[in-house]
Design an enzyme around this catalytic site. Structure first.
Site, short mmCIF file in Angstrom:
data_model
loop_
_atom_site.label_atom_id
_atom_site.label_comp_id
_atom_site.label_asym_id
_atom_site.label_seq_id
_atom_site.Cartn_x
_atom_site.Cartn_y
_atom_site.Cartn_z
CE1 TYR A 171 -3.92 -0.60 7.88
CE2 TYR A 171 -4.56 1.69 7.51
CZ TYR A 171 -4.90 0.35 7.68
OH TYR A 171 -6.23 -0.02 7.66
CE LYS A 175 -5.18 -2.32 5.16
NZ LYS A 175 -5.76 -3.67 5.08
#
Length: 303
Positions: A171, A175
């Site tokens: 993640y 991002k």
């Protein structure tokens, strides 16, 4: 409401729940016509029952707004193309894209499977790229046809992508990639009248249940700092014509706090007009580090 988005056509991906739903409702309340995209999958990306996008469309229409649902997978070329086509075929234009779709598969790095890595990067990073690509192609064509757009893109980053987050290597990497994509897109698309910014939100959603476990329950009275609706006003402003001149920036939004993030900048530097030995390079690095600011802590790291 101020009508700051009157007449604009807005795509919000991952808009069936949480932040995406709040953004879609906020845009509609400000006069926008909204394409509500949601695949309807679970927190881990597995197929789910029902149509959350349809329910959000019903909410918008019940309040007197205009919206249409889109259930395609925006992390595929066909799905990304079709969500842009839905806006153009339904409303005849596209003004704003809010890339928000995503899910989590958290694991410590040594336990992270290749499938968990690929799935998270696919929906977050590839999903941002593909819809942005198709929207940008439309805006470029409009510019070449003499119809200069006043277009806006808001990408969804995360503090995990800015500082890192223990147990979220996939993640965090996705991002961080979104931030870089935002900077490149802002530079490349400015000539077509497109502004591109990123937002790192913090709010109470399905994805943050464990992260914000202690603040999940809304207070009986007073300001609910973790409500997703607190983030949406900045998103609506960035997605409106009122944000003219703001592009290539990254914001954090949490509760009543808005922060402009200042990313990588060149710090202390030493230049030598000859090749250093490894020991000399290390000595130079140590001296530079002594003059540099300490990095902020990774989320979840032991102090």
């Amino acid at each position: 409401m101020t009508g700051i988005a009157d007449g604009r056509v807005v795509i919000v991906t991952g808009a069936g729940r949480g932040l995406g739903r709040a953004h879609a409702l906020a845009f509609a309340a400000e006069g926008a016509r909204v394409v509500v995209n949601d695949l309807g999958v679970g927190l881990d990306g597995a197929p789910g029952a029902g149509s959350p996008a349809g329910r959000v469309v019903e909410e918008i229409r019940a309040a007197g707004g205009e919206a249409v649902a889109h259930g395609g997978d925006i992390a595929t070329e066909a799905g990304a193309a079709s969500v842009v086509a839905t806006a153009l075929e339904t409303y005849g234009r596209l003004d704003t894209l809010v890339n928000n779709a995503g899910f989590l598969r958290d694991r410590m790095l040594v336990n992270l499977d290749e499938d968990d890595w690929d799935a998270v990067l696919r929906v977050h990073l590839k999903g941002h790229f593909l819809v942005l690509k198709h929207a940008a192609a439309h805006w470029r064509a409009e510019t070449k046809a003499g119809r200069a757009p006043c277009a806006r893109v808001v990408n969804t980053g995360s503090g995990a992508g800015l500082l890192g987050s223990v147990g979220q290597a996939n993640y965090s990497a996705a991002k961080a990639g979104i931030v870089a994509l935002t900077l490149v897109a802002a530079a490349e698309l400015a000539r077509y009248g497109v502004q591109v910014n990123a937002l790192a939100p913090a709010a109470r959603t399905r994805m943050t249940e464990r992260t914000f476990a202690e603040t999940m329950s809304a207070p009986a009275s007073g300001f609910d700092a973790m409500a997703p609706e607190n983030v949406s006003p900045l998103v609506v402003w960035l997605g409106s014509a009122a944000s003219a001149g703001v592009t290539g920036r990254v914001f954090e939004a949490e509760g009543g706090r808005i922060t402009v993030m200042e990313g990588w900048r060149r710090g202390p530097t030493a230049e030598e007009r000859a090749r250093r030995t490894p020991a000399e390079a290390g000595e130079t690095a140590r001296k530079l580090l002594a003059r540099a600011e300490s990095p902020q802590a990774v989320y979840g790291a032991e102090s």
